[in-house]
Design an enzyme around this catalytic site. Sequence first.
Site, PDB file in Angstrom:
ATOM      1  NE  ARG A 154      -3.870  -2.775   0.500  1.00 28.91           N
ATOM      2  CZ  ARG A 154      -2.846  -3.368   0.128  1.00 28.91           C
ATOM      3  NH1 ARG A 154      -2.224  -3.330  -0.871  1.00 28.91           N
ATOM      4  NH2 ARG A 154      -3.494  -4.399   0.116  1.00 28.91           N
ATOM      5  CD  GLU A 167      -5.156   0.675   2.802  1.00 29.21           C
ATOM      6  OE1 GLU A 167      -5.059  -0.587   3.620  1.00 29.21           O
ATOM      7  OE2 GLU A 167      -6.207   0.874   1.995  1.00 29.21           O
ATOM      8  CB  SER A 208      -8.293  -1.515   5.376  1.00 26.91           C
ATOM      9  OG  SER A 208      -8.389  -3.023   5.164  1.00 26.91           O
TER      10      SER A 208
HETATM   11  C1  LIG Z   1     -15.446  -1.017   0.637  1.00 32.69           C
HETATM   12  C2  LIG Z   1     -14.112  -0.495   0.473  1.00 32.69           C
HETATM   13  C3  LIG Z   1     -12.740  -2.046   0.201  1.00 32.69           C
HETATM   14  C4  LIG Z   1     -12.191  -1.511  -0.133  1.00 32.69           C
HETATM   15  N1  LIG Z   1     -11.190  -2.562   0.166  1.00 32.69           N
HETATM   16  C5  LIG Z   1      -9.392  -2.317  -1.375  1.00 32.69           C
HETATM   17  C6  LIG Z   1      -8.811  -3.565  -1.020  1.00 32.69           C
HETATM   18  O1  LIG Z   1      -9.475  -4.790  -0.915  1.00 32.69           O
HETATM   19  N2  LIG Z   1      -7.609  -3.216  -1.053  1.00 32.69           N
HETATM   20  C7  LIG Z   1      -6.991  -1.425  -1.192  1.00 32.69           C
HETATM   21  O2  LIG Z   1      -6.023  -1.683  -2.077  1.00 32.69           O
HETATM   22  N3  LIG Z   1      -7.752  -1.127  -1.362  1.00 32.69           N
HETATM   23  C8  LIG Z   1      -9.551  -1.078  -0.637  1.00 32.69           C
HETATM   24  N4  LIG Z   1     -10.142  -0.349  -0.322  1.00 32.69           N
HETATM   25  C9  LIG Z   1      -9.698   1.028  -0.836  1.00 32.69           C
HETATM   26  C10 LIG Z   1      -9.284   1.920  -1.729  1.00 32.69           C
HETATM   27  O3  LIG Z   1     -10.563   1.251  -2.579  1.00 32.69           O
HETATM   28  C11 LIG Z   1      -7.994   1.658  -2.584  1.00 32.69           C
HETATM   29  O4  LIG Z   1      -7.354   2.579  -1.413  1.00 32.69           O
HETATM   30  C12 LIG Z   1      -8.149   2.534  -3.595  1.00 32.69           C
HETATM   31  O5  LIG Z   1      -6.899   2.301  -4.874  1.00 32.69           O
HETATM   32  C13 LIG Z   1      -8.354   3.776  -3.952  1.00 32.69           C
HETATM   33  O6  LIG Z   1      -8.957   4.185  -5.469  1.00 32.69           O
HETATM   34  P1  LIG Z   1      -9.415   5.872  -5.663  1.00 32.69           P
HETATM   35  O7  LIG Z   1      -9.930   6.150  -7.056  1.00 32.69           O
HETATM   36  O8  LIG Z   1     -11.274   6.144  -4.378  1.00 32.69           O
HETATM   37  O9  LIG Z   1      -8.992   6.809  -4.983  1.00 32.69           O
HETATM   38  P2  LIG Z   1      -9.296   8.555  -3.986  1.00 32.69           P
HETATM   39  O10 LIG Z   1      -9.959   7.633  -2.525  1.00 32.69           O
HETATM   40  O11 LIG Z   1     -10.079   9.036  -4.688  1.00 32.69           O
HETATM   41  O12 LIG Z   1      -7.960   9.147  -3.672  1.00 32.69           O
HETATM   42  C14 LIG Z   1      -6.669   8.037  -3.118  1.00 32.69           C
HETATM   43  C15 LIG Z   1      -5.087   8.816  -2.204  1.00 32.69           C
HETATM   44  O13 LIG Z   1      -5.115   8.163  -4.856  1.00 32.69           O
HETATM   45  C16 LIG Z   1      -4.212   9.856  -5.146  1.00 32.69           C
HETATM   46  N5  LIG Z   1      -4.948   9.723  -6.158  1.00 32.69           N
HETATM   47  C17 LIG Z   1      -6.202   9.053  -6.908  1.00 32.69           C
HETATM   48  N6  LIG Z   1      -6.355   8.461  -8.030  1.00 32.69           N
HETATM   49  C18 LIG Z   1      -5.198   9.822  -8.648  1.00 32.69           C
HETATM   50  C19 LIG Z   1      -4.421  10.165  -9.553  1.00 32.69           C
HETATM   51  N7  LIG Z   1      -4.594   9.956 -10.859  1.00 32.69           N
HETATM   52  N8  LIG Z   1      -2.397  10.526  -9.446  1.00 32.69           N
HETATM   53  C20 LIG Z   1      -2.322   9.926  -8.313  1.00 32.69           C
HETATM   54  N9  LIG Z   1      -3.150  10.176  -7.150  1.00 32.69           N
HETATM   55  C21 LIG Z   1      -4.175   9.752  -6.909  1.00 32.69           C
HETATM   56  C22 LIG Z   1      -5.653  10.979  -3.812  1.00 32.69           C
HETATM   57  O14 LIG Z   1      -4.997  12.021  -4.129  1.00 32.69           O
HETATM   58  C23 LIG Z   1      -5.334   9.870  -2.773  1.00 32.69           C
HETATM   59  O15 LIG Z   1      -4.019  10.399  -1.915  1.00 32.69           O
HETATM   60  C24 LIG Z   1     -11.629  -0.643  -0.250  1.00 32.69           C
HETATM   61  C25 LIG Z   1     -12.601   0.274   0.157  1.00 32.69           C
HETATM   62  C26 LIG Z   1     -13.684   0.187   0.354  1.00 32.69           C
HETATM   63  C27 LIG Z   1     -15.057   1.630   0.504  1.00 32.69           C
END
Ligand SMILES: Cc1cc2nc3c(=O)[nH]c(=O)nc-3n(C[C@H](O)[C@H](O)[C@H](O)COP(=O)(O)OP(=O)(O)OC[C@H]3O[C@@H](n4cnc5c(N)ncnc54)[C@H](O)[C@@H]3O)c2cc1C
Length: 306
Positions: A177, A298, A228
């Site tokens: 992560r 995280e 998480s």
């Molecule tokens: C129900 C649930 C289950 C989940 N299960 C998992 C799992 O199994 N494994 C896991 O790893 N995560 C999990 N997550 C967490 C999350 O889905 C991941 O971390 C996911 O990769 C975040 O993507 P996002 O587009 O929503 O990012 P965001 O929440 O929009 O952003 C997260 C971070 O990434 C940065 N960011 C976003 N897009 C970009 C870009 N294009 N360039 C640079 N920086 C960027 C943002 O600035 C921020 O710092 C879960 C979340 C939920 C709600």
Amino acid sequence: MSERDMIPGLRGELRTGEPMAKHVSWRAGGAARVFYTPANVADLCAFLRTRPADEPILFVGLGSNLLVRDGGFPGAVVMTHHALTGIEFVAEPGVARPTFKAGAGVPLPHLARFAAKHGAGGGEWMAGVPGTVGGALTMNAGCYGGETWDHVIVAETVDRHGNLRLRKPADYAIGYRHLALREANEEWFLSGVFAFERGDEAASMQRMKELLSKRVASQPLNQPNAGSVFRNPEGDHAARLIESCALKGFAIGGAQVSTKHANFIVNLGTATAADIESLVMHVRDVVRGRTGVELHPEVRIVGDAK
Ligand SMILES: Cc1cc2nc3c(=O)[nH]c(=O)nc-3n(C[C@H](O)[C@H](O)[C@H](O)COP(=O)(O)OP(=O)(O)OC[C@H]3O[C@@H](n4cnc5c(N)ncnc54)[C@H](O)[C@@H]3O)c2cc1C
């Protein structure tokens, strides 16, 4: 001069004072001073070039790992979801495995299904991560033995001057992560090229179904959450440690440690970002005090307190 007047001819959607609670899965928190959804990469580059050098910039995908404090984000948010959504099968020179290029705004489950439909296996774990490709690249998202950067051949980035670069995995320090560009430069992801194994569509779809049912059984998916909250410490599980401190169900304001999964914090309906952040800190402090283990969040918490 309004924000739009600063950039004549800019396409895409530009707003000010956009409530970020609408764009993060916790459904809480403050507003973004400027909020831009680009029409395409050229518009995004034009937008970035107009931003003051000291203005904070935040790329946001599906907001599934993000909280903006109640005082808001004092800069420009670039929304990639609904933008940068291209996805295609590509032939990468020297790469025999099935390979796909996906824009930063493509939801990861969409990439998982697209890959499976095109005969690729090994990406099934992506089906249950409710974020975008850009968020997954940034967080090195993963689960059930898979990790985003296991699949990356190359990723395209942009910096605040609108310069585009192709980045290889070797350009980053990659961890659990965690991802850090080795060079000191502020860059965001526009797309990634992902390689998978050869697979079988029906078997991949079945595997995704099984993994999704596991999630439904163990995670509070019917309440706003951000997955998480803490990384798992080496050799242990954050959820186990939190549960051992009797914190399941503990609440501050409208934020509660999920009764279903101790490493999830849910919004009971009225949570402020301050409630959620206070609860994150409380859980960290109690676990440290009782077990001696330091949990590291995280989830990303940004912006100003109210
Ligand atoms: C129900 C649930 C289950 C989940 N299960 C998992 C799992 O199994 N494994 C896991 O790893 N995560 C999990 N997550 C967490 C999350 O889905 C991941 O971390 C996911 O990769 C975040 O993507 P996002 O587009 O929503 O990012 P965001 O929440 O929009 O952003 C997260 C971070 O990434 C940065 N960011 C976003 N897009 C970009 C870009 N294009 N360039 C640079 N920086 C960027 C943002 O600035 C921020 O710092 C879960 C979340 C939920 C709600």
